[in-house]
Design a protein around this motif. Sequence first.
Motif, PDB file in Angstrom:
ATOM      1  N   TYR A 143      -5.177  -0.011 -12.737  1.00 47.28           N
ATOM      2  CA  TYR A 143      -3.715   0.072 -12.636  1.00 47.28           C
ATOM      3  C   TYR A 143      -3.164  -1.115 -11.856  1.00 47.28           C
ATOM      4  CZ  TYR A 143       0.931   1.720 -11.288  1.00 47.28           C
ATOM      5  OH  TYR A 143       2.284   1.813 -11.081  1.00 47.28           O
ATOM      6  N   ASP A 144      -3.861  -1.509 -10.803  1.00 40.00           N
ATOM      7  CA  ASP A 144      -3.459  -2.678 -10.014  1.00 40.00           C
ATOM      8  C   ASP A 144      -3.440  -3.939 -10.872  1.00 40.00           C
ATOM      9  OD1 ASP A 144      -3.190  -4.240  -7.342  1.00 40.00           O
ATOM     10  OD2 ASP A 144      -4.991  -5.088  -8.256  1.00 40.00           O
ATOM     11  N   ARG A 145      -4.479  -4.138 -11.698  1.00 41.71           N
ATOM     12  CA  ARG A 145      -4.529  -5.312 -12.575  1.00 41.71           C
ATOM     13  C   ARG A 145      -3.428  -5.229 -13.650  1.00 41.71           C
ATOM     14  NH1 ARG A 145      -5.239  -9.168 -10.616  1.00 41.71           N
ATOM     15  NH2 ARG A 145      -4.561  -7.859  -8.911  1.00 41.71           N
ATOM     16  N   TYR A 146      -3.154  -4.020 -14.120  1.00 39.15           N
ATOM     17  CA  TYR A 146      -2.098  -3.837 -15.122  1.00 39.15           C
ATOM     18  C   TYR A 146      -0.741  -4.264 -14.561  1.00 39.15           C
ATOM     19  CZ  TYR A 146       1.639  -1.204 -17.420  1.00 39.15           C
ATOM     20  OH  TYR A 146       2.829  -0.840 -18.006  1.00 39.15           O
ATOM     21  N   VAL A 147      -0.429  -3.827 -13.343  1.00 36.84           N
ATOM     22  CA  VAL A 147       0.851  -4.189 -12.726  1.00 36.84           C
ATOM     23  C   VAL A 147       0.902  -5.686 -12.455  1.00 36.84           C
ATOM     24  CG1 VAL A 147       2.353  -3.845 -10.731  1.00 36.84           C
ATOM     25  CG2 VAL A 147       1.118  -1.894 -11.688  1.00 36.84           C
ATOM     26  N   ALA A 148      -0.213  -6.249 -11.960  1.00 36.71           N
ATOM     27  CA  ALA A 148      -0.241  -7.675 -11.608  1.00 36.71           C
ATOM     28  C   ALA A 148      -0.033  -8.573 -12.823  1.00 36.71           C
ATOM     29  CB  ALA A 148      -1.567  -8.008 -10.935  1.00 36.71           C
ATOM     30  N   ILE A 149      -0.570  -8.180 -13.972  1.00 39.95           N
ATOM     31  CA  ILE A 149      -0.511  -9.042 -15.160  1.00 39.95           C
ATOM     32  C   ILE A 149       0.684  -8.716 -16.054  1.00 39.95           C
ATOM     33  CG2 ILE A 149      -1.740  -9.640 -17.298  1.00 39.95           C
ATOM     34  CD1 ILE A 149      -4.343  -9.309 -15.712  1.00 39.95           C
ATOM     35  N   CYS A 150       0.987  -7.441 -16.200  1.00 39.10           N
ATOM     36  CA  CYS A 150       2.075  -7.038 -17.096  1.00 39.10           C
ATOM     37  C   CYS A 150       3.441  -7.028 -16.412  1.00 39.10           C
ATOM     38  CB  CYS A 150       1.780  -5.653 -17.681  1.00 39.10           C
ATOM     39  SG  CYS A 150       0.256  -5.578 -18.652  1.00 39.10           S
ATOM     40  N   HIS A 151       3.463  -6.842 -15.089  1.00 39.34           N
ATOM     41  CA  HIS A 151       4.727  -6.822 -14.344  1.00 39.34           C
ATOM     42  C   HIS A 151       4.586  -7.663 -13.074  1.00 39.34           C
ATOM     43  CE1 HIS A 151       6.059  -3.553 -16.987  1.00 39.34           C
ATOM     44  NE2 HIS A 151       4.892  -2.966 -16.748  1.00 39.34           N
ATOM     45  N   PRO A 152       4.308  -8.962 -13.215  1.00 37.95           N
ATOM     46  CA  PRO A 152       4.026  -9.800 -12.038  1.00 37.95           C
ATOM     47  C   PRO A 152       5.192  -9.918 -11.063  1.00 37.95           C
ATOM     48  CG  PRO A 152       4.327 -11.141 -14.010  1.00 37.95           C
ATOM     49  CD  PRO A 152       4.264  -9.729 -14.468  1.00 37.95           C
ATOM     50  N   LEU A 153       6.430  -9.932 -11.553  1.00 42.80           N
ATOM     51  CA  LEU A 153       7.585 -10.090 -10.675  1.00 42.80           C
ATOM     52  C   LEU A 153       7.835  -8.849  -9.819  1.00 42.80           C
ATOM     53  CD1 LEU A 153      10.069 -11.912 -13.106  1.00 42.80           C
ATOM     54  CD2 LEU A 153       8.532 -12.912 -11.387  1.00 42.80           C
ATOM     55  N   ARG A 154       7.371  -7.714 -10.268  1.00 40.93           N
ATOM     56  CA  ARG A 154       7.569  -6.452  -9.524  1.00 40.93           C
ATOM     57  C   ARG A 154       6.299  -6.001  -8.813  1.00 40.93           C
ATOM     58  NH1 ARG A 154       9.348  -2.109 -13.547  1.00 40.93           N
ATOM     59  NH2 ARG A 154       9.633  -0.957 -11.594  1.00 40.93           N
ATOM     60  N   TYR A 155       5.258  -6.857  -8.829  1.00 44.12           N
ATOM     61  CA  TYR A 155       3.954  -6.444  -8.299  1.00 44.12           C
ATOM     62  C   TYR A 155       4.024  -6.034  -6.833  1.00 44.12           C
ATOM     63  CZ  TYR A 155      -0.938  -6.648  -6.871  1.00 44.12           C
ATOM     64  OH  TYR A 155      -2.179  -6.346  -6.357  1.00 44.12           O
ATOM     65  N   THR A 156       4.615  -6.878  -5.986  1.00 40.31           N
ATOM     66  CA  THR A 156       4.655  -6.573  -4.544  1.00 40.31           C
ATOM     67  C   THR A 156       5.509  -5.360  -4.237  1.00 40.31           C
ATOM     68  OG1 THR A 156       6.470  -8.179  -4.296  1.00 40.31           O
ATOM     69  CG2 THR A 156       4.211  -8.967  -3.861  1.00 40.31           C
ATOM     70  N   VAL A 157       6.492  -5.099  -5.090  1.00 42.82           N
ATOM     71  CA  VAL A 157       7.345  -3.929  -4.874  1.00 42.82           C
ATOM     72  C   VAL A 157       6.619  -2.648  -5.264  1.00 42.82           C
ATOM     73  CG1 VAL A 157       9.518  -2.797  -5.522  1.00 42.82           C
ATOM     74  CG2 VAL A 157       9.434  -5.286  -5.225  1.00 42.82           C
ATOM     75  N   ILE A 158       5.963  -2.695  -6.435  1.00 45.00           N
ATOM     76  CA  ILE A 158       5.251  -1.498  -6.915  1.00 45.00           C
ATOM     77  C   ILE A 158       4.005  -1.222  -6.081  1.00 45.00           C
ATOM     78  CG2 ILE A 158       4.028  -0.473  -8.881  1.00 45.00           C
ATOM     79  CD1 ILE A 158       5.848  -2.078 -10.731  1.00 45.00           C
ATOM     80  N   MET A 159       3.145  -2.242  -5.922  1.00 52.74           N
ATOM     81  CA  MET A 159       1.883  -2.054  -5.197  1.00 52.74           C
ATOM     82  C   MET A 159       2.090  -2.331  -3.703  1.00 52.74           C
ATOM     83  SD  MET A 159       0.002  -1.011  -7.602  1.00 52.74           S
ATOM     84  CE  MET A 159      -1.524  -0.890  -6.666  1.00 52.74           C
ATOM     85  N   ASN A 160       2.970  -1.556  -3.102  1.00 57.67           N
ATOM     86  CA  ASN A 160       3.223  -1.705  -1.671  1.00 57.67           C
ATOM     87  C   ASN A 160       2.137  -1.002  -0.869  1.00 57.67           C
ATOM     88  OD1 ASN A 160       4.240   1.214  -1.071  1.00 57.67           O
ATOM     89  ND2 ASN A 160       5.443   0.545  -2.854  1.00 57.67           N
ATOM     90  N   PRO A 161       1.983  -1.347   0.415  1.00 60.91           N
ATOM     91  CA  PRO A 161       0.909  -0.750   1.223  1.00 60.91           C
ATOM     92  C   PRO A 161       0.921   0.774   1.250  1.00 60.91           C
ATOM     93  CG  PRO A 161       1.857  -2.627   2.356  1.00 60.91           C
ATOM     94  CD  PRO A 161       2.708  -2.393   1.146  1.00 60.91           C
ATOM     95  N   ARG A 162       2.121   1.355   1.270  1.00 62.41           N
ATOM     96  CA  ARG A 162       2.201   2.818   1.316  1.00 62.41           C
ATOM     97  C   ARG A 162       1.588   3.442   0.066  1.00 62.41           C
ATOM     98  NH1 ARG A 162       7.785   6.433   1.924  1.00 62.41           N
ATOM     99  NH2 ARG A 162       6.746   8.482   1.903  1.00 62.41           N
ATOM    100  N   LEU A 163       1.923   2.892  -1.106  1.00 62.99           N
ATOM    101  CA  LEU A 163       1.364   3.425  -2.352  1.00 62.99           C
ATOM    102  C   LEU A 163      -0.148   3.244  -2.393  1.00 62.99           C
ATOM    103  CD1 LEU A 163       1.733   4.623  -5.187  1.00 62.99           C
ATOM    104  CD2 LEU A 163       2.046   2.291  -6.044  1.00 62.99           C
ATOM    105  N   CYS A 164      -0.628   2.109  -1.916  1.00 59.54           N
ATOM    106  CA  CYS A 164      -2.074   1.841  -1.923  1.00 59.54           C
ATOM    107  C   CYS A 164      -2.824   2.883  -1.099  1.00 59.54           C
ATOM    108  CB  CYS A 164      -2.354   0.438  -1.394  1.00 59.54           C
ATOM    109  SG  CYS A 164      -1.750  -0.887  -2.471  1.00 59.54           S
ATOM    110  N   PHE A 165      -2.315   3.164   0.102  1.00 52.38           N
ATOM    111  CA  PHE A 165      -2.956   4.173   0.948  1.00 52.38           C
ATOM    112  C   PHE A 165      -2.858   5.560   0.321  1.00 52.38           C
ATOM    113  CE2 PHE A 165      -2.522   1.016   4.406  1.00 52.38           C
ATOM    114  CZ  PHE A 165      -3.794   1.118   4.950  1.00 52.38           C
ATOM    115  N   GLN A 166      -1.735   5.862  -0.300  1.00 51.55           N
ATOM    116  CA  GLN A 166      -1.572   7.168  -0.944  1.00 51.55           C
ATOM    117  C   GLN A 166      -2.547   7.340  -2.102  1.00 51.55           C
ATOM    118  OE1 GLN A 166       2.609   7.127  -1.942  1.00 51.55           O
ATOM    119  NE2 GLN A 166       3.206   8.159  -0.047  1.00 51.55           N
ATOM    120  N   LEU A 167      -2.757   6.288  -2.878  1.00 49.61           N
ATOM    121  CA  LEU A 167      -3.702   6.354  -3.998  1.00 49.61           C
ATOM    122  C   LEU A 167      -5.131   6.572  -3.502  1.00 49.61           C
ATOM    123  CD1 LEU A 167      -2.312   3.499  -6.288  1.00 49.61           C
ATOM    124  CD2 LEU A 167      -2.217   5.960  -6.722  1.00 49.61           C
TER     125      LEU A 167
END
Length: 312
Positions: free
Chosen positions: A120-144
């Motif tokens: 999912y991280d690679r999907y966001v990074a490649i398919c939605h690069p401009l929103r990557y830092t917003v979507i994959m924020n530290p809080r979401l990473c810890f929650q996952l």
Amino acid sequence: MELRNQTDVSEFLLMRLTEDSELETTFFKLFLSMYLVTVLGNLLIILAVISDSHLHTPMYFFLSNLSFTDICLSTTMIPKILVNIQAQNPSITYRGCITQICFVLTFVCWGNFLLLVMAYDRYVAICHPLRYTVIMNPRLCFQLILLSLFISIADALLHSLMALRLSFCTDLGIPLFFCEVVQVIKLACSDTLINNILIYFAASVFAGIPLLGIVFSYIQIVSSILKMPSSGRKYKAFSTSGSHLSVVSLFYGTAFGVYISSAVIDSSRKTAVASLMYTVVTPMMNPFIYSLRNRDMKGALRKLIGRVLSFL
């Protein structure tokens, strides 16, 4: 067969690696070497991610957690194999077997979910690069991470507690080198219908859904990469996803290979050897895959090793 209640069972017998005492020494050295390589390799990955600020990204955060699960999975299994080889006694206590089942299920399931999260991280990074830092924020990473760990522990505890209710016959030989919940259930003389239903349900949900999620992510990733106009961007995108895809292929390829071989090969020893592929060999290979195919990781490892050598 004589029926024995679970409280009367003192131990199970695991499969011996070999009956040849000379080969046992060779196997002891082999498994010890594999264990040390697994622990050292994955520990280096974790330390490299912690020490290098350039690797403080979601991808490497998830990778360090995967390395941690690999260390734990190997520690759950290999030391007991080494002890049994050294003592020339393939037994494992009843409590030890149930405990091993619980930990193996926890770390295998957690690693499975981590592979999905990394996809999912690679999907966001490649398919939605401009929103990557917003979507994959530290809080979401810890929650996952916490959610995947919670589900894995709950699944492992459920199967372990359900195994505690079983009664066993006098035949307590497990045709593997470690305690595996399906093989333990097969030894039971009491009704195992609920146990089997739970196993098939858990396998469908906790293995099937992550696999489908990974496949869907990579379909989207490949589609996005092919649309990129620059060959340089294509190469970079493929290289950042190549390591993860290699680990996914190794994990699921060996896991499916075990169950396919158990269905078509009438040899419990060959199946037992095959089961070591995704539980022992895969955790050992993961650090090599990520370090050899990833330029940032190779640079971080060189810096880390250089610091260690200068300190010594």
